[in-house]
Write a protein that holds these residues in place. Structure first.
Motif, PDB file in Angstrom:
ATOM      1  N   LEU A   1     -57.280  68.776  -6.045  1.00 20.08           N
ATOM      2  CA  LEU A   1     -57.376  68.161  -4.730  1.00 20.08           C
ATOM      3  C   LEU A   1     -58.150  66.849  -4.843  1.00 20.08           C
ATOM      4  O   LEU A   1     -59.264  66.814  -5.346  1.00 20.08           O
ATOM      5  N   VAL A   2     -57.508  65.773  -4.404  1.00 11.01           N
ATOM      6  CA  VAL A   2     -58.115  64.438  -4.513  1.00 11.01           C
ATOM      7  C   VAL A   2     -58.257  63.854  -3.107  1.00 11.01           C
ATOM      8  O   VAL A   2     -57.275  63.816  -2.345  1.00 11.01           O
ATOM      9  N   PRO A   3     -59.457  63.404  -2.725  1.00  8.32           N
ATOM     10  CA  PRO A   3     -59.631  62.740  -1.424  1.00  8.32           C
ATOM     11  C   PRO A   3     -58.728  61.513  -1.332  1.00  8.32           C
ATOM     12  O   PRO A   3     -58.623  60.733  -2.287  1.00  8.32           O
ATOM     13  N   GLU A   4     -58.075  61.346  -0.200  1.00 11.58           N
ATOM     14  CA  GLU A   4     -57.154  60.225  -0.043  1.00 11.58           C
ATOM     15  C   GLU A   4     -57.862  58.887  -0.213  1.00 11.58           C
ATOM     16  O   GLU A   4     -57.255  57.905  -0.655  1.00 11.58           O
ATOM     17  N   ALA A   5     -59.146  58.845   0.136  1.00 10.62           N
ATOM     18  CA  ALA A   5     -59.898  57.600   0.013  1.00 10.62           C
ATOM     19  C   ALA A   5     -60.020  57.151  -1.435  1.00 10.62           C
ATOM     20  O   ALA A   5     -60.249  55.964  -1.708  1.00 10.62           O
ATOM     21  N   GLN A   6     -59.871  58.096  -2.372  1.00 14.31           N
ATOM     22  CA  GLN A   6     -60.000  57.772  -3.788  1.00 14.31           C
ATOM     23  C   GLN A   6     -58.662  57.420  -4.447  1.00 14.31           C
ATOM     24  O   GLN A   6     -58.617  57.098  -5.632  1.00 14.31           O
ATOM     25  N   ILE A   7     -57.602  57.511  -3.679  1.00 13.75           N
ATOM     26  CA  ILE A   7     -56.271  57.205  -4.235  1.00 13.75           C
ATOM     27  C   ILE A   7     -56.016  55.710  -4.098  1.00 13.75           C
ATOM     28  O   ILE A   7     -56.132  55.139  -3.009  1.00 13.75           O
ATOM     29  N   LYS A   8     -55.652  55.050  -5.185  1.00 16.32           N
ATOM     30  CA  LYS A   8     -55.417  53.613  -5.177  1.00 16.32           C
ATOM     31  C   LYS A   8     -54.201  53.273  -4.306  1.00 16.32           C
ATOM     32  O   LYS A   8     -53.226  54.043  -4.243  1.00 16.32           O
ATOM     33  N   PRO A   9     -54.229  52.142  -3.636  1.00 17.37           N
ATOM     34  CA  PRO A   9     -53.095  51.733  -2.800  1.00 17.37           C
ATOM     35  C   PRO A   9     -51.764  51.729  -3.560  1.00 17.37           C
ATOM     36  O   PRO A   9     -50.738  52.129  -3.018  1.00 17.37           O
ATOM     37  N   ILE A  10     -51.762  51.260  -4.808  1.00 23.39           N
ATOM     38  CA  ILE A  10     -50.520  51.208  -5.575  1.00 23.39           C
ATOM     39  C   ILE A  10     -49.972  52.606  -5.827  1.00 23.39           C
ATOM     40  O   ILE A  10     -48.760  52.827  -5.834  1.00 23.39           O
ATOM     41  N   ASP A  11     -50.888  53.595  -6.014  1.00 18.84           N
ATOM     42  CA  ASP A  11     -50.454  54.974  -6.220  1.00 18.84           C
ATOM     43  C   ASP A  11     -49.869  55.557  -4.937  1.00 18.84           C
ATOM     44  O   ASP A  11     -48.915  56.331  -4.970  1.00 18.84           O
ATOM     45  N   ARG A  12     -50.446  55.188  -3.784  1.00 13.84           N
ATOM     46  CA  ARG A  12     -49.910  55.648  -2.508  1.00 13.84           C
ATOM     47  C   ARG A  12     -48.526  55.054  -2.257  1.00 13.84           C
ATOM     48  O   ARG A  12     -47.602  55.748  -1.822  1.00 13.84           O
ATOM     49  N   THR A  13     -48.392  53.754  -2.562  1.00 14.35           N
ATOM     50  CA  THR A  13     -47.103  53.083  -2.364  1.00 14.35           C
ATOM     51  C   THR A  13     -46.028  53.697  -3.258  1.00 14.35           C
ATOM     52  O   THR A  13     -44.887  53.922  -2.835  1.00 14.35           O
ATOM     53  N   ARG A  14     -46.394  53.983  -4.520  1.00 17.04           N
ATOM     54  CA  ARG A  14     -45.446  54.611  -5.440  1.00 17.04           C
ATOM     55  C   ARG A  14     -45.029  55.977  -4.919  1.00 17.04           C
ATOM     56  O   ARG A  14     -43.847  56.343  -4.947  1.00 17.04           O
ATOM     57  N   ASP A  15     -46.000  56.739  -4.437  1.00 17.84           N
ATOM     58  CA  ASP A  15     -45.732  58.078  -3.909  1.00 17.84           C
ATOM     59  C   ASP A  15     -44.765  58.007  -2.726  1.00 17.84           C
ATOM     60  O   ASP A  15     -43.808  58.792  -2.634  1.00 17.84           O
ATOM     61  N   GLU A  16     -45.005  57.060  -1.831  1.00 18.34           N
ATOM     62  CA  GLU A  16     -44.132  56.904  -0.669  1.00 18.34           C
ATOM     63  C   GLU A  16     -42.722  56.513  -1.076  1.00 18.34           C
ATOM     64  O   GLU A  16     -41.735  57.016  -0.535  1.00 18.34           O
ATOM     65  N   LEU A  17     -42.627  55.610  -2.057  1.00 14.37           N
ATOM     66  CA  LEU A  17     -41.307  55.166  -2.528  1.00 14.37           C
ATOM     67  C   LEU A  17     -40.523  56.321  -3.146  1.00 14.37           C
ATOM     68  O   LEU A  17     -39.335  56.513  -2.855  1.00 14.37           O
ATOM     69  N   VAL A  18     -41.189  57.084  -4.001  1.00 15.11           N
ATOM     70  CA  VAL A  18     -40.524  58.200  -4.672  1.00 15.11           C
ATOM     71  C   VAL A  18     -40.014  59.209  -3.645  1.00 15.11           C
ATOM     72  O   VAL A  18     -38.863  59.665  -3.710  1.00 15.11           O
ATOM     73  N   HIS A  19     -40.862  59.570  -2.675  1.00 11.91           N
ATOM     74  CA  HIS A  19     -40.457  60.544  -1.660  1.00 11.91           C
ATOM     75  C   HIS A  19     -39.320  59.998  -0.791  1.00 11.91           C
ATOM     76  O   HIS A  19     -38.367  60.722  -0.480  1.00 11.91           O
ATOM     77  N   GLU A  20     -39.415  58.730  -0.430  1.00  7.07           N
ATOM     78  CA  GLU A  20     -38.389  58.124   0.423  1.00  7.07           C
ATOM     79  C   GLU A  20     -37.035  58.098  -0.270  1.00  7.07           C
ATOM     80  O   GLU A  20     -36.006  58.484   0.304  1.00  7.07           O
ATOM     81  N   LEU A  21     -37.018  57.652  -1.531  1.00  4.68           N
ATOM     82  CA  LEU A  21     -35.753  57.571  -2.259  1.00  4.68           C
ATOM     83  C   LEU A  21     -35.193  58.955  -2.561  1.00  4.68           C
ATOM     84  O   LEU A  21     -33.975  59.165  -2.525  1.00  4.68           O
ATOM     85  N   TYR A  22     -36.074  59.914  -2.859  1.00  5.76           N
ATOM     86  CA  TYR A  22     -35.581  61.258  -3.163  1.00  5.76           C
ATOM     87  C   TYR A  22     -34.924  61.880  -1.938  1.00  5.76           C
ATOM     88  O   TYR A  22     -33.876  62.523  -2.049  1.00  5.76           O
ATOM     89  N   VAL A  23     -35.539  61.692  -0.768  1.00  2.00           N
ATOM     90  CA  VAL A  23     -34.956  62.244   0.464  1.00  2.00           C
ATOM     91  C   VAL A  23     -33.566  61.645   0.697  1.00  2.00           C
ATOM     92  O   VAL A  23     -32.622  62.360   1.061  1.00  2.00           O
ATOM     93  N   LYS A  24     -33.422  60.335   0.476  1.00  2.00           N
ATOM     94  CA  LYS A  24     -32.123  59.697   0.651  1.00  2.00           C
ATOM     95  C   LYS A  24     -31.114  60.215  -0.370  1.00  2.00           C
ATOM     96  O   LYS A  24     -29.944  60.456  -0.048  1.00  2.00           O
ATOM     97  N   ALA A  25     -31.565  60.373  -1.633  1.00  2.00           N
ATOM     98  CA  ALA A  25     -30.676  60.875  -2.686  1.00  2.00           C
ATOM     99  C   ALA A  25     -30.245  62.303  -2.391  1.00  2.00           C
ATOM    100  O   ALA A  25     -29.091  62.684  -2.626  1.00  2.00           O
ATOM    101  N   GLU A  26     -31.174  63.108  -1.879  1.00  2.00           N
ATOM    102  CA  GLU A  26     -30.861  64.499  -1.541  1.00  2.00           C
ATOM    103  C   GLU A  26     -29.819  64.558  -0.427  1.00  2.00           C
ATOM    104  O   GLU A  26     -28.888  65.368  -0.469  1.00  2.00           O
TER     105      GLU A  26
END
Length: 204
Positions: free
Chosen positions: A18-43
C-alpha cells in the motif's frame, strides 16, 4: 484470504504494498491512467469483435442453409469451408473451420513399418520416397510432428502390404483435439487479386 480493501488515499503497487497517493510521482499516475484507459478501450473492442464474429458465423450459416434449401437439402452444423462473393465480385467472404489434430502412440507403429520398407528398398531405387518420409517425421521447433507432412504420405500410391498397414496406422492415430474457426473479408484490387481486410478474428 488476503484483504483486498485499500484505505482511502492509497494505492496498491505491483508488489502488493500500500502506497500513499501523495508519494506516487505524477508520471507514474499518468502512466497508470493511460494503461487503464487503453485497456478498457481494447477490452470493449475485443468484445465487439467477438460479438461480430458470432453474428457473422450465424448469418453465414443461415445463408448456407437458405441456399441449400433451394435444392431441397438440409445442412446440419457449421463445419466446412464456405466462400461467398458479392454480385459484382468485388467483395469476398471466406469462412473456414480448421481442426487441430495430433497423433497418438500408433504413429510409432506406422514409423516402424515404414522403416522396414525403407530398409528393404534400395535408396537408389526410391530416393524421393526416403526423403519424403524423413521430412514427414521431422519435428518442428516446438518438438511436434508436422501433421500435414505425415498425412501427405497417405497420398503415395504404394502397394506394399507393410506400407498399407502403416498408412492405416497413421489414419487410426489421428486424434482431433480442437478446432480453429475464422471468417475473413477481401476486396478485389485493380490487378484482380483480393486483399484481406485486416481483422484477426481467429483468436476472439
Amino acid at each position: 484470504m488476503t484483504d483486498t480493501t485499500i484505505p482511502a488515499g492509497h494505492r496498491r503497487d505491483a508488489k502488493g504494498r500500500l502506497v500513499p497517493e501523495a508519494q506516487i510521482k505524477p508520471i507514474d499516475r499518468t502512466r497508470d491512467e493511460l494503461v487503464h484507459e487503453l485497456y478498457v478501450k481494447a477490452e470493449a473492442l475485443n468484445k465487439a469483435m467477438r460479438e461480430f464474429k458470432l453474428a457473422a458465423f450465424a448469418d453465414i450459416a443461415a445463408f448456407v442453409d437458405l441456399s441449400a434449401g433451394e435444392y431441397g437439402v438440409s445442412l446440419g452444423g457449421n463445419k466446412g469451408n464456405v466462400q461467398l462473393l458479392s454480385f459484382d465480385g468485388e467483395l469476398r467472404i471466406q469462412r473456414a473451420i480448421a481442426e487441430r489434430i495430433v497423433f497418438d502412440e500408433r504413429l510409432q507403429a506406422a514409423k516402424e513399418l515404414i522403416d522396414e520398407c525403407l530398409t528393404e528398398w534400395t535408396v537408389d531405387a526410391r530416393p524421393e520416397i526416403a526423403l519424403l518420409v524423413q521430412d514427414a517425421f521431422r519435428v518442428d521447433s516446438a518438438g511436434n510432428i508436422r501433421t500435414g507432412n505425415v498425412l501427405a504420405l497417405k497420398r503415395l500410391a504404394i502397394e506394399d502390404e507393410r506400407w498399407k498397414r502403416a498408412m492405416e496406422a497413421i489414419g487410426d492415430a489421428v486424434q482431433v483435439v480442437g478446432s480453429t474457426s475464422y471468417v475473413r473479408f477481401y476486396r478485389r484490387q485493380a490487378n484482380g487479386s483480393y486483399q484481406a481486410l485486416s481483422l484477426d478474428l481467429s483468436g476472439v
